[in-house]
Scaffold this motif. Structure first.
Motif, PDB file in Angstrom:
ATOM      1  N   LEU A  19       0.672  -1.369  -0.002  1.00 22.26           N
ATOM      2  CA  LEU A  19      -0.084  -0.119  -0.024  1.00 22.26           C
ATOM      3  C   LEU A  19       0.853   1.346   0.013  1.00 22.26           C
ATOM      4  N   ASP A  20       2.168   1.395   0.908  1.00 20.18           N
ATOM      5  CA  ASP A  20       2.794   2.517   0.474  1.00 20.18           C
ATOM      6  C   ASP A  20       3.582   2.620  -0.848  1.00 20.18           C
TER       7      ASP A  20
ATOM      8  N   LEU B 226       0.219   6.740  -6.885  1.00 18.29           N
ATOM      9  CA  LEU B 226      -0.624   7.808  -7.096  1.00 18.29           C
ATOM     10  C   LEU B 226      -0.023   8.976  -7.514  1.00 18.29           C
ATOM     11  N   PRO B 227       1.307   9.169  -7.320  1.00 16.01           N
ATOM     12  CA  PRO B 227       1.890  10.644  -7.625  1.00 16.01           C
ATOM     13  C   PRO B 227       2.119  10.684  -9.100  1.00 16.01           C
ATOM     14  N   SER B 228       2.490   9.263  -9.739  1.00 16.85           N
ATOM     15  CA  SER B 228       2.763   9.278 -11.137  1.00 16.85           C
ATOM     16  C   SER B 228       1.292   9.417 -11.957  1.00 16.85           C
TER      17      SER B 228
ATOM     18  N   PRO C 293      -6.900   9.642  -6.189  1.00 17.01           N
ATOM     19  CA  PRO C 293      -6.818   9.723  -4.850  1.00 17.01           C
ATOM     20  C   PRO C 293      -7.946   8.871  -4.342  1.00 17.01           C
ATOM     21  N   GLN C 294      -9.192   8.753  -4.906  1.00 13.14           N
ATOM     22  CA  GLN C 294     -10.551   8.445  -4.249  1.00 13.14           C
ATOM     23  C   GLN C 294     -10.074   6.784  -4.442  1.00 13.14           C
TER      24      GLN C 294
END
Length: 267
Positions: free
Chosen positions: A206-207, A214-216, A221-222
């Motif tokens: 999950l990290d 997510l950043p890429s 986000p949801q």
């Protein structure tokens, strides 16, 4: 040409045959007497029939299953391990909350969840898979099915489950997990809680999802809200139950809105 009224005749299904059209053998004789070539049993049309048969068998056997939760995890988990005991606890708690338990039907975590459900008096289901190495169905099942095809089996998990609970496991567990996440993310299935059990085991994954995917921009986000992570068996059941209460409330609200529109149209 006038047909001879005394010519031999035969009913063959819905047809009536007479004279030269009458075959020398019956359909059953041709079926039972002649072996013939066997390549057809490996041809795609015959595979389609086997796939169809697996769907029919699964749908027929599971159609009246009450609300249920699928529990996934490693077949290699030993009975004396903390993860096995945790799965037994979760299986029992799910039954107490009113759910049947569905697993892959094998050993390890699957056996543990079935055991917990079965020993607490619940309905325990196993959906096995034909593998090159032997993996028999465990001894804690009320209903057991074995499938040839992974995709048929996956359909049964999704169709007859209201939630997925995923304990530590290997590639097969990851496959089931990410298929479920994808189906929820793409709204192929809705109101479907997914609970990961084991913060130490799943935390790194999950990290990576948060810090890399997510950043890429590979996920939104949801999308992170689709997954719940916990070590607490009580919280596992709480997440599942609360998700279903919320889903039922939304359905009632949606139906009330539809009824209101219908009433207004009838005035």
């Amino acid at each position: 040409m006038t047909l001879d009224a005394n010519a031999p005749s035969r009913r063959q299904g819905p047809a009536m045959l007479r004279g030269r059209a009458v075959p020398q053998t019956t359909t059953d004789q041709r079926l039972l007497d002649g072996r013939g070539p066997v390549d057809w049993v490996h041809a795609d049309p015959w595979r389609v029939l086997r796939i169809q048969a697996e769907f029919v068998e699964g749908f027929g056997l599971l159609a009246e299953l009450p609300k249920a939760v699928s529990v996934f995890g490693s077949a290699r988990t030993k009975p004396d391990s903390p993860e096995y005991k945790l799965a037994v606890d979760i299986g029992g708690r799910l039954h107490e909350a009113g759910y049947a338990v569905i697993t892959g039907g094998g050993p390890g975590i699957m056996e543990a969840a079935n055991k917990g459900c079965d020993e607490s008096g619940g309905l325990s289901v196993g959906l096995g898979i034909e593998l090159p190495f032997e993996q028999r169905l465990n001894d804690y099942l009320d209903i057991g099915l074995e499938f040839r095809y992974f995709f048929v089996r996956k359909t049964m998990f999704v169709k007859y489950s209201q939630a997925f609970v995923v304990l530590p496991g290997g590639f097969g567990t990851l496959d089931e997990l990410f298929e479920a996440i994808t189906l929820v993310q793409t709204k192929k299935i809705t109101r479907f809680p997914i609970v990961l059990v084991g913060t130490e085991f799943w935390g790194g994954l999950l990290d990576w999802v948060r810090k890399t995917m997510l950043p890429s921009g590979k996920i939104s986000p949801q999308d992170l809200d689709l997954i719940h992570l916990t070590d607490d068996p009580e919280e596992v059941v709480k997440v599942v139950v609360e998700a279903h209460i919320a889903a039922e409330r939304r359905l009632q609200e949606e139906q009330a809105a539809v009824d209101a529109v219908a009433d207004a149209a009838g005035e």
